[in-house]
Design a protein around this motif. Structure first.
Motif, PDB file in Angstrom:
ATOM      1  N   VAL A   1       0.889  -1.184  -0.034  1.00 39.09           N
ATOM      2  CA  VAL A   1       0.152   0.155  -0.034  1.00 39.09           C
ATOM      3  C   VAL A   1       1.054   1.197  -0.017  1.00 39.09           C
ATOM      4  N   VAL A   2       0.924   1.912  -1.069  1.00 38.51           N
ATOM      5  CA  VAL A   2       1.483   3.287  -1.144  1.00 38.51           C
ATOM      6  C   VAL A   2       0.516   4.592  -1.030  1.00 38.51           C
ATOM      7  N   ARG A   3       1.165   5.590  -0.378  1.00 44.67           N
ATOM      8  CA  ARG A   3       0.304   6.629  -0.084  1.00 44.67           C
ATOM      9  C   ARG A   3       0.705   7.939  -0.642  1.00 44.67           C
ATOM     10  N   GLU A   4       2.130   8.116  -0.959  1.00 47.67           N
ATOM     11  CA  GLU A   4       2.674   9.445  -1.535  1.00 47.67           C
ATOM     12  C   GLU A   4       2.763   9.145  -3.002  1.00 47.67           C
ATOM     13  N   HIS A   5       2.358   9.978  -3.870  1.00 44.02           N
ATOM     14  CA  HIS A   5       2.613   9.910  -5.334  1.00 44.02           C
ATOM     15  C   HIS A   5       2.996  11.256  -6.052  1.00 44.02           C
ATOM     16  N   TRP A   6       3.252  11.156  -7.126  1.00 40.47           N
ATOM     17  CA  TRP A   6       3.378  12.305  -8.036  1.00 40.47           C
ATOM     18  C   TRP A   6       2.172  12.141  -9.195  1.00 40.47           C
ATOM     19  N   LEU A   7       1.215  13.011  -9.155  1.00 44.45           N
ATOM     20  CA  LEU A   7       0.113  13.109  -9.935  1.00 44.45           C
ATOM     21  C   LEU A   7       0.364  13.527 -11.237  1.00 44.45           C
ATOM     22  N   VAL A   8       0.325  12.935 -12.527  1.00 43.72           N
ATOM     23  CA  VAL A   8       0.463  13.491 -13.773  1.00 43.72           C
ATOM     24  C   VAL A   8      -1.091  13.586 -14.415  1.00 43.72           C
ATOM     25  N   ARG A   9      -1.247  14.556 -14.912  1.00 44.99           N
ATOM     26  CA  ARG A   9      -2.385  14.662 -15.536  1.00 44.99           C
ATOM     27  C   ARG A   9      -2.765  14.538 -17.030  1.00 44.99           C
ATOM     28  N   ASP A  10      -1.584  14.339 -17.685  1.00 46.03           N
ATOM     29  CA  ASP A  10      -1.266  14.230 -19.116  1.00 46.03           C
ATOM     30  C   ASP A  10      -0.514  13.092 -19.333  1.00 46.03           C
ATOM     31  N   MET A  11      -0.673  12.131 -19.856  1.00 41.21           N
ATOM     32  CA  MET A  11       0.279  10.833 -20.284  1.00 41.21           C
ATOM     33  C   MET A  11       1.459  11.468 -21.135  1.00 41.21           C
ATOM     34  N   PHE A  12       1.298  12.485 -21.676  1.00 46.34           N
ATOM     35  CA  PHE A  12       2.691  13.036 -22.739  1.00 46.34           C
ATOM     36  C   PHE A  12       3.383  13.890 -21.856  1.00 46.34           C
ATOM     37  N   SER A  13       3.138  13.972 -20.673  1.00 51.83           N
ATOM     38  CA  SER A  13       4.403  14.594 -19.484  1.00 51.83           C
ATOM     39  C   SER A  13       5.357  13.733 -19.276  1.00 51.83           C
ATOM     40  N   PHE A  14       5.202  12.358 -19.506  1.00 50.86           N
ATOM     41  CA  PHE A  14       6.225  11.525 -19.160  1.00 50.86           C
ATOM     42  C   PHE A  14       7.477  11.372 -20.120  1.00 50.86           C
ATOM     43  N   GLU A  15       8.616  11.365 -19.503  1.00 51.91           N
ATOM     44  CA  GLU A  15       9.906  11.218 -20.499  1.00 51.91           C
ATOM     45  C   GLU A  15       9.833   9.664 -20.865  1.00 51.91           C
ATOM     46  N   ASN A  16       9.736   8.799 -20.282  1.00 51.79           N
ATOM     47  CA  ASN A  16       9.995   7.347 -20.319  1.00 51.79           C
ATOM     48  C   ASN A  16       9.103   6.677 -19.408  1.00 51.79           C
ATOM     49  N   VAL A  17       7.912   6.192 -20.075  1.00 48.27           N
ATOM     50  CA  VAL A  17       7.149   5.112 -19.176  1.00 48.27           C
ATOM     51  C   VAL A  17       6.371   4.262 -19.986  1.00 48.27           C
ATOM     52  N   GLY A  18       6.271   3.029 -19.507  1.00 47.35           N
ATOM     53  CA  GLY A  18       5.349   1.889 -20.231  1.00 47.35           C
ATOM     54  C   GLY A  18       4.353   1.426 -19.586  1.00 47.35           C
ATOM     55  N   PHE A  19       3.396   0.808 -20.172  1.00 46.77           N
ATOM     56  CA  PHE A  19       2.256   0.404 -19.316  1.00 46.77           C
ATOM     57  C   PHE A  19       2.047  -0.904 -19.388  1.00 46.77           C
ATOM     58  N   THR A  20       1.531  -1.704 -18.367  1.00 45.51           N
ATOM     59  CA  THR A  20       1.217  -3.182 -18.491  1.00 45.51           C
ATOM     60  C   THR A  20      -0.182  -3.264 -19.384  1.00 45.51           C
ATOM     61  N   ARG A  21      -0.544  -4.565 -19.601  1.00 47.17           N
ATOM     62  CA  ARG A  21      -1.834  -4.729 -20.307  1.00 47.17           C
ATOM     63  C   ARG A  21      -2.858  -4.601 -19.033  1.00 47.17           C
ATOM     64  N   ASP A  22      -4.015  -4.400 -19.343  1.00 43.06           N
ATOM     65  CA  ASP A  22      -5.142  -4.251 -18.534  1.00 43.06           C
ATOM     66  C   ASP A  22      -5.215  -5.110 -17.105  1.00 43.06           C
ATOM     67  N   VAL A  23      -5.408  -4.927 -16.108  1.00 42.43           N
ATOM     68  CA  VAL A  23      -5.436  -5.606 -15.014  1.00 42.43           C
ATOM     69  C   VAL A  23      -6.826  -5.181 -14.413  1.00 42.43           C
TER      70      VAL A  23
END
Length: 135
Positions: free
Chosen positions: A76-98
């Protein structure tokens, strides 16, 4: 009553937890670049995300294929960086839908999940502070 014996006034709660205080600017945005803990790849530039508190269950850290499979416990994690636009990422991937969730992973080494995205909310991507490095 002696004034010296009076209890001290309660201190105001901090804006961010001690672990994150040096990472958040007065406007609530990330002061430092966000990096993959494993390979050092840049995930977000400074100022690209907003500090947010939200309880989320993330599977244990592992490679993308295993993260998409789910199971195996998590944190359980409680502190995050909230990003509102996926194009703000420099380098991130996504898993398949879970279910209705996609987990965020490093696009270079596929370590993760470093974050969480609910498909019901197209404009909210959460990157767990404890799952990334900062510079």
């Amino acid at each position: 009553m002696d004034p010296a014996a009076a209890p001290p006034p309660p201190s105001p709660p901090p804006a961010a937890a001690p672990a994150s205080a040096e990472l958040v600017c007065a406007q609530g945005r990330n002061l430092k670049a966000v990096l993959c803990q494993r390979c050092g790849s840049r995930v977000l530039l400074p100022g690209a995300a907003t500090f947010a508190r939200r309880e989320l269950l993330l599977p244990a850290m592992r490679k993308k294929a295993a993260a998409a499979a789910g199971g195996g416990g998590g944190d359980v994690v409680r502190e995050h960086w909230l990003v509102r636009d996926m194009f703000s990422f420099e380098n991130v991937g996504f898993t398949r839908d879970v279910g209705n969730v996609k987990f965020l992973v490093c696009a270079d080494c596929e370590a993760g999940p470093i974050g969480w995205h609910c498909l019901d909310d197209k404009d909210s991507f959460y990157v767990a502070l404890e799952r990334v490095a900062h510079e």
